[in-house]
Design a protein around this motif. Structure first.
Motif, PDB file in Angstrom:
ATOM      1  N   PRO A 451       0.830  -1.198   0.000  1.00 44.94           N
ATOM      2  CA  PRO A 451       0.000   0.000   0.000  1.00 44.94           C
ATOM      3  C   PRO A 451       0.870   1.256   0.000  1.00 44.94           C
ATOM      4  O   PRO A 451       1.638   1.489   0.942  1.00 44.94           O
ATOM      5  N   THR A 452       0.761   2.054  -1.020  1.00 37.59           N
ATOM      6  CA  THR A 452       1.490   3.331  -1.052  1.00 37.59           C
ATOM      7  C   THR A 452       0.544   4.443  -1.491  1.00 37.59           C
ATOM      8  O   THR A 452      -0.482   4.195  -2.138  1.00 37.59           O
ATOM      9  N   LEU A 453       0.948   5.661  -1.162  1.00 41.98           N
ATOM     10  CA  LEU A 453       0.178   6.833  -1.586  1.00 41.98           C
ATOM     11  C   LEU A 453       0.178   6.928  -3.114  1.00 41.98           C
ATOM     12  O   LEU A 453      -0.756   7.440  -3.716  1.00 41.98           O
ATOM     13  N   SER A 454       1.231   6.385  -3.729  1.00 42.15           N
ATOM     14  CA  SER A 454       1.358   6.524  -5.182  1.00 42.15           C
ATOM     15  C   SER A 454       0.272   5.746  -5.929  1.00 42.15           C
ATOM     16  O   SER A 454       0.042   5.980  -7.112  1.00 42.15           O
ATOM     17  N   GLU A 455      -0.414   4.845  -5.236  1.00 44.79           N
ATOM     18  CA  GLU A 455      -1.547   4.177  -5.889  1.00 44.79           C
ATOM     19  C   GLU A 455      -2.662   5.176  -6.217  1.00 44.79           C
ATOM     20  O   GLU A 455      -3.431   4.963  -7.162  1.00 44.79           O
ATOM     21  N   ALA A 456      -2.735   6.245  -5.433  1.00 45.47           N
ATOM     22  CA  ALA A 456      -3.733   7.280  -5.744  1.00 45.47           C
ATOM     23  C   ALA A 456      -3.386   7.949  -7.069  1.00 45.47           C
ATOM     24  O   ALA A 456      -4.268   8.345  -7.837  1.00 45.47           O
ATOM     25  N   PHE A 457      -2.069   8.045  -7.333  1.00 48.04           N
ATOM     26  CA  PHE A 457      -1.585   8.625  -8.585  1.00 48.04           C
ATOM     27  C   PHE A 457      -2.010   7.735  -9.757  1.00 48.04           C
ATOM     28  O   PHE A 457      -2.574   8.187 -10.755  1.00 48.04           O
ATOM     29  N   LYS A 458      -1.769   6.434  -9.589  1.00 49.61           N
ATOM     30  CA  LYS A 458      -2.142   5.462 -10.637  1.00 49.61           C
ATOM     31  C   LYS A 458      -3.656   5.479 -10.872  1.00 49.61           C
ATOM     32  O   LYS A 458      -4.126   5.513 -12.006  1.00 49.61           O
ATOM     33  N   GLU A 459      -4.409   5.477  -9.779  1.00 48.57           N
ATOM     34  CA  GLU A 459      -5.874   5.376  -9.945  1.00 48.57           C
ATOM     35  C   GLU A 459      -6.469   6.662 -10.525  1.00 48.57           C
ATOM     36  O   GLU A 459      -7.460   6.619 -11.254  1.00 48.57           O
ATOM     37  N   ALA A 460      -5.838   7.800 -10.212  1.00 45.46           N
ATOM     38  CA  ALA A 460      -6.306   9.055 -10.832  1.00 45.46           C
ATOM     39  C   ALA A 460      -6.076   8.979 -12.339  1.00 45.46           C
ATOM     40  O   ALA A 460      -6.924   9.399 -13.129  1.00 45.46           O
ATOM     41  N   ALA A 461      -4.931   8.398 -12.737  1.00 44.77           N
ATOM     42  CA  ALA A 461      -4.652   8.223 -14.167  1.00 44.77           C
ATOM     43  C   ALA A 461      -5.687   7.278 -14.779  1.00 44.77           C
ATOM     44  O   ALA A 461      -6.271   7.560 -15.833  1.00 44.77           O
ATOM     45  N   MET A 462      -5.965   6.143 -14.081  1.00 48.54           N
ATOM     46  CA  MET A 462      -6.967   5.181 -14.589  1.00 48.54           C
ATOM     47  C   MET A 462      -8.315   5.853 -14.794  1.00 48.54           C
ATOM     48  O   MET A 462      -9.021   5.597 -15.768  1.00 48.54           O
ATOM     49  N   SER A 463      -8.661   6.729 -13.850  1.00 45.39           N
ATOM     50  CA  SER A 463      -9.982   7.363 -13.930  1.00 45.39           C
ATOM     51  C   SER A 463     -10.076   8.344 -15.092  1.00 45.39           C
ATOM     52  O   SER A 463     -11.163   8.797 -15.442  1.00 45.39           O
ATOM     53  N   THR A 464      -8.935   8.681 -15.684  1.00 40.72           N
ATOM     54  CA  THR A 464      -8.958   9.631 -16.801  1.00 40.72           C
ATOM     55  C   THR A 464      -9.323   8.921 -18.117  1.00 40.72           C
ATOM     56  O   THR A 464     -10.071   9.459 -18.928  1.00 40.72           O
ATOM     57  N   TYR A 465      -8.797   7.689 -18.320  1.00 42.31           N
ATOM     58  CA  TYR A 465      -9.107   6.995 -19.587  1.00 42.31           C
ATOM     59  C   TYR A 465     -10.131   5.869 -19.413  1.00 42.31           C
ATOM     60  O   TYR A 465     -10.725   5.408 -20.371  1.00 42.31           O
ATOM     61  N   ALA A 466     -10.290   5.414 -18.126  1.00 38.65           N
ATOM     62  CA  ALA A 466     -11.298   4.370 -17.857  1.00 38.65           C
ATOM     63  C   ALA A 466     -11.941   4.695 -16.504  1.00 38.65           C
ATOM     64  O   ALA A 466     -12.453   5.788 -16.335  1.00 38.65           O
ATOM     65  N   LYS A 467     -11.900   3.732 -15.576  1.00 36.81           N
ATOM     66  CA  LYS A 467     -12.446   4.025 -14.248  1.00 36.81           C
ATOM     67  C   LYS A 467     -11.454   3.591 -13.180  1.00 36.81           C
ATOM     68  O   LYS A 467     -10.734   2.596 -13.361  1.00 36.81           O
ATOM     69  N   ALA A 468     -11.427   4.311 -12.061  1.00 33.52           N
ATOM     70  CA  ALA A 468     -10.603   3.870 -10.934  1.00 33.52           C
ATOM     71  C   ALA A 468     -11.253   2.633 -10.336  1.00 33.52           C
ATOM     72  O   ALA A 468     -12.469   2.453 -10.459  1.00 33.52           O
ATOM     73  N   ILE A 469     -10.450   1.777  -9.692  1.00 33.77           N
ATOM     74  CA  ILE A 469     -11.009   0.571  -9.072  1.00 33.77           C
ATOM     75  C   ILE A 469     -11.602   0.876  -7.701  1.00 33.77           C
ATOM     76  O   ILE A 469     -12.689   0.429  -7.367  1.00 33.77           O
ATOM     77  N   HIS A 470     -10.884   1.664  -6.910  1.00 36.17           N
ATOM     78  CA  HIS A 470     -11.276   1.822  -5.507  1.00 36.17           C
ATOM     79  C   HIS A 470     -12.129   3.049  -5.217  1.00 36.17           C
ATOM     80  O   HIS A 470     -12.235   3.463  -4.075  1.00 36.17           O
ATOM     81  N   TYR A 471     -12.714   3.645  -6.232  1.00 38.13           N
ATOM     82  CA  TYR A 471     -13.561   4.826  -5.963  1.00 38.13           C
ATOM     83  C   TYR A 471     -14.685   4.922  -6.953  1.00 38.13           C
ATOM     84  O   TYR A 471     -14.447   4.711  -8.152  1.00 38.13           O
TER      85      TYR A 471
END
Ligand code: FAD
Ligand code: NAI
Length: 471
Positions: A451-471
């Motif tokens: 678990p790292t804070l940088s996963e928020a970075f990855k998921e924000a990127a995911m939410s831009t072209y698809a959807k985030a998993i955890h939100y």
């Protein structure tokens, strides 16, 4: 006087711009001298800027956290007392360790360190008023001006660095002011305002514009950090201008009114911090003697290879164009020396990160939403809140979010904006992505440790072209 030895490069100013250029030039085998008048190397950044302010930010944050945010973590502490003298000593230790370190690096890289104030005698000659008395002359085939910047004074308010201070005084107060007024809600105002607010001052920030954060900060993020800082106890008066100040009495009185004109009122403070921006510093340099010009903001005019109209005289750092940031100065230093020795250099001005070291931190790179709208660029937005990030949850530090701005058609990243714990470290990944022309999908498909804070970075990127998993 004895005829001066001619150097390949003479650098005026031993701040980040000047000292980095000196070391780089030494590494490239040039005969180099660096003239600095302050008595120590490192310039504004190491002596009175980046470094002392970050020391106070870190230690005041710990103090504040121990007072307000440890019981819920299962830590009971007794009386917590501030020892300001020791906090200032810790700051001084960090500063002197780093500035002495540069002297060592100068020796290691054969840089001659000349202690004194330099001024142009002619296009190849710099006269130096030596710090220890007397004067000397140094000649250079090439000359690099790196004289930095100083705080812009507020007209009508005389700075004494005790009651009416710039950041120079704000990093060295000997007691916690009961009331502090900060003129200017930019980076210095918010960082130094945070320090004194955490240590117990009642801090009011007066800002001329309708938003805090200074130039560059994304409007949504600026609103968000304002809310957070207000929760921490800072007060804000936006769209407000200071019309007058009076420091003749015991404290300081500041007259303010609505920026567009309106009801006036007078505020009282023990200390007023002027933080309305910085301006290039070229005083006493003798630019006129060699016919060099500054623009309306006092910046020395240069071309894209840092050359003035006298081609062997170059300029870098705060005293010329671009953001007044230490890492920008550092990039320019390396590039300017490379232009000299290899005829090419590289600084990507579209990928210079900015960080505000409040808590949470604010960091960004590339363009913000206001700028994209103004330019009529079609963009998409993705974001992810730290409340949904597992590490932020375990740290009990969940304020903020990561936000991506990407080209609507190509998905290429245009800007990254973060408010959150450790945003200043995390923005490095955004900067690298921007530098390499990455898309949000490139980032979203890259594994980030859990678990790292940088996963928020990855998921924000995911939410831009698809959807985030955890939100
Ligand atoms: P300077 O650091 O100003 O250095 C110029 C040097 O030249 C000075 O030491 C001066 O004494 C010397 N000089 C001037 N004229 C002469 C002369 N004629 N002869 C000899 N010497 C001369 N930036 C960041 O990136 N991150 C931060 O966290 C950050 N925090 C900051 C906090 C504060 C409170 C302040 C004020 C600034 C901060 N900055 C920060 C900005 C950063 O300090 C500057 O961008 C950086 O120092 C610019 O480097 P420079 O070498 O161009 O100029
Ligand atoms: P700034 O330009 O960031 O902010 C100045 C603020 O003062 C602006 O919001 C402006 O609207 C406001 N202002 C101007 N005139 C005013 C007036 N008369 N009344 C009320 N408000 C007024 O400048 P600041 O904070 O002084 O910092 C200078 C520079 O130093 C920064 O731009 C940055 O380049 C550098 N710096 C960087 C740091 C970092 O990277 N963490 C930390 C501190 C400084």
């Amino acid at each position: 006087a004895t005829p001066a030895e001619e150097k390949d490069l003479v650098i005026i100013g031993g701040g980040v711009a000047g000292y980095v250029a000196a070391i780089k030039a030494g590494q490239e085998g040039l005969k180099v001298a660096c003239i600095e008048k302050r008595g120590s190397l490192g310039g504004t950044c190491l002596n009175v800027g980046c470094i002392p302010s970050k020391s106070l930010l870190e230690n005041s944050r710990i103090y504040h956290q121990i007072q307000h945010d440890v019981k819920n973590r299962g830590i009971d502490v007794g009386d917590v007392k501030l020892n300001l003298t020791q906090m200032m000593k810790a700051k001084d230790t960090s500063v002197s360790g780093l500035t002495k370190g540069i002297e060592f690096l100068f020796k290691k890289n054969n840089v001659e360190y000349i202690k004194g104030a330099g001024r142009f005698e002619d296009q190849n000659t710099v006269a130096v008023d030596l710090t220890d008395g007397g004067n000397s002359v140094v000649r250079g085939k090439n000359i690099l001006i790196a004289t930095g910047s100083e705080a812009t004074p507020f007209p009508g308010l005389e700075i004494d660095e005790k009651k009416v201070v710039t950041s120079n005084g704000a990093i060295a107060l000997t007691e916690v002011p009961k009331k502090m007024i900060v003129i200017g809600g930019g980076i210095i105002g918010l960082e130094m305002g945070s320090v004194w607010s955490r240590l117990g001052s009642e801090v009011t920030v007066v800002e001329f514009l309708g938003a805090i954060g200074g130039p560059g900060m994304d409007a949504e993020i600026a609103k968000s950090i304002q809310k957070t800082l207000a929760k921490q106890g800072m007060k804000f008066m936006l769209n407000t201008k200071v019309t007058n100040g009076d420091a003749s009495g015991e404290g300081v009185k500041i007259d303010v009114e609505a920026a567009k004109g309106g009801k006036a009122q007078t505020l009282d403070a023990d200390v007023v911090l002027c933080a309305i921006g910085r301006r290039p510093y070229t005083q006493g340099l003798g630019l006129d003697k060699i016919g060099l010009e500054t623009d309306s903001k006092g910046r020395i005019v240069i071309d894209s290879e840092y050359r003035t109209k006298i081609p062997h005289i170059r300029v870098i750092g705060d005293c010329t164009f671009g953001p007044m940031l230490a890492h920008k100065a550092e990039e320019e230093a390396v590039a300017a020396v490379e232009y000299l020795t290899k005829s090419y250099g590289h600084v990507n001005y579209n990928a210079i990160p900015a960080v505000m070291y409040t808590h949470p931190e604010v960091a960004w790179v590339g363009q913000n939403e206001q700028e994209l709208k103004e330019e009529g660029v079609k963009y998409k937005v993705g974001s992810f809140p730290f409340t949904a990030n597992s590490r932020a949850k375990t740290n009990l530090d969940t304020e903020g979010m990561v936000k991506f701005l990407a080209d609507a058609e190509t998905d290429r990243i245009l800007g990254v904006h973060i408010i959150g714990p450790n945003a200043g470290e995390m923005i490095a990944e955004g900067t690298l992505a921007l530098e390499y022309g990455a898309s949000t999908e490139d980032v979203g498909r890259t594994s980030h440790a859990h678990p790292t804070l940088s996963e928020a970075f990855k998921e924000a990127a995911m939410s831009t072209y698809a959807k985030a998993i955890h939100y």
